[in-house]
Motif scaffolding. Structure first.
Motif, short mmCIF file in Angstrom:
data_model
loop_
_atom_site.label_atom_id
_atom_site.label_comp_id
_atom_site.label_asym_id
_atom_site.label_seq_id
_atom_site.Cartn_x
_atom_site.Cartn_y
_atom_site.Cartn_z
N PRO A 59 41.57 33.22 36.34
CA PRO A 59 40.62 33.30 37.46
C PRO A 59 40.50 34.69 38.06
N PHE A 60 41.54 35.50 37.96
CA PHE A 60 41.53 36.78 38.67
C PHE A 60 40.67 37.86 38.00
N PRO A 61 40.67 37.99 36.68
CA PRO A 61 39.70 38.91 36.07
C PRO A 61 38.26 38.48 36.32
N LEU A 62 38.01 37.16 36.29
CA LEU A 62 36.66 36.68 36.55
C LEU A 62 36.26 36.95 37.99
N MET A 228 38.17 30.80 40.32
CA MET A 228 39.10 29.68 40.18
C MET A 228 38.38 28.41 39.71
N LEU A 229 37.29 28.04 40.39
CA LEU A 229 36.62 26.79 40.06
C LEU A 229 35.95 26.84 38.68
N PHE A 255 27.81 25.05 43.39
CA PHE A 255 28.19 26.40 43.81
C PHE A 255 28.50 27.27 42.59
N CYS A 256 29.25 26.73 41.64
CA CYS A 256 29.60 27.50 40.44
C CYS A 256 28.35 27.91 39.66
N TRP A 257 27.40 26.99 39.57
CA TRP A 257 26.17 27.32 38.86
C TRP A 257 25.35 28.35 39.63
#
Length: 274
Positions: A59-62, A228-229, A255-257
């Motif tokens: 999740p952190f690089p993203l 994260m999500l 939200f992710c989309w």
């Protein structure tokens, strides 16, 4: 003198397997000297190779790469298994400076490029944003780490081809140790899932019908929450965590989309190159 040839062969085979495992892990983690152009103002983002379902399996690089896109900071990816001096990934190199930890990187880049994607937030909202970021990165992260590495048997699906089964085995063993030391892995799988569901509930209740956490513009916390999500929504479509998001907290998937469509229009092209 009695010789148990069967046991001897078994020991030799086991020793060979251990040696092969060590060689493969060393090959994956070996350090190559990285070179950078310090005359350029570009930010070099050093991270693990692309995943097959998400641009990063961590999740952190993203989070950090999404921030760079939101803030419109020029950057170049350097895909490497080399970690920072703190033993972390991702890390950045910028004009002779190496810096690890995604949040420290963001704070540094804010100053260097004079940007603030939190500028539209009030002081109260900034406080809420930080609280949510810490909930996601210090609590939900360990929930998902346990789901993937402690209670599950991670398959190679979604992982870079360089991360074979032996590499995943060693990663799993390390994550189990860290998660137990942190405390999350001391709970049962059912209890950990319950903890994660409460985090999803908090995020969903706050997000409501908004596009991003605080309205129509994302902030740093949106990048962290997305990082994260996305690991659940896009990378683990068969997991119980995705099922509960889809059924009970659909606004989190939306939200992710929204983040993906706004700041990762090249998502599919990025994955095709992986």
């Amino acid at each position: 003198m009695h010789c148990n040839c069967g046991n001897t062969k078994l020991l030799i085979a086991a020793a060979g397997a251990v040696a092969a495992s060590a060689f493969i892990l060393l090959k994956f983690c070996r350090k190559k000297k990285l070179t950078f152009n310090d005359d350029s103002n570009v930010v070099y983002l050093v991270q693990l190779p692309r995943g097959k379902r998400v641009p990063s399996i961590s999740p952190f690089p993203l989070k950090l790469e999404t921030y760079l896109r939101v803030a419109k900071i020029p950057y170049e990816n350097v895909f490497s298994s080399q970690f920072s001096t703190k033993g972390k990934t991702p890390w950045i190199h910028h004009r002779g400076t190496d810096l690890g930890d995604s949040q420290f990187c963001i704070e540094y880049l804010n100053k260097q490029f004079n940007v603030d994607i939190n500028a539209h937030l009030t002081k109260e909202q900034r406080g809420v944003a930080r609280a949510f970021l810490k909930m996601v990165e210090e609590n939900l992260y360990w929930v998902l780490a346990c789901a993937r590495w402690v209670f599950g048997s991670p398959s190679r699906a979604g992982f870079p081809s360089s991360m074979n089964s032996l590499v995943l085995y060693f990663i799993q063993r390390k994550v189990k140790q860290y998660a137990y030391a942190q405390g999350m892995a001391r709970h049962s799988a059912k209890e950990v899932f319950h903890i994660g569901k409460l985090d999803y509930q908090a995020l969903s209740d706050f997000l409501g019908d908004k596009k991003f956490l605080f309205g129509d513009k994302p902030c740093e916390t949106d990048c962290g929450v997305f990082g994260m999500l996305a690991q659940v929504v896009f990378n683990q479509p068969d997991s119980p965590h995705y099922e509960v998001i889809k059924k009970e907290f659909p606004n989190l998937e939306r939200f992710c989309w929204s983040m993906r469509e706004a700041y990762w229009p090249d998502w599919d092209q990025v994955l095709e190159k992986a």
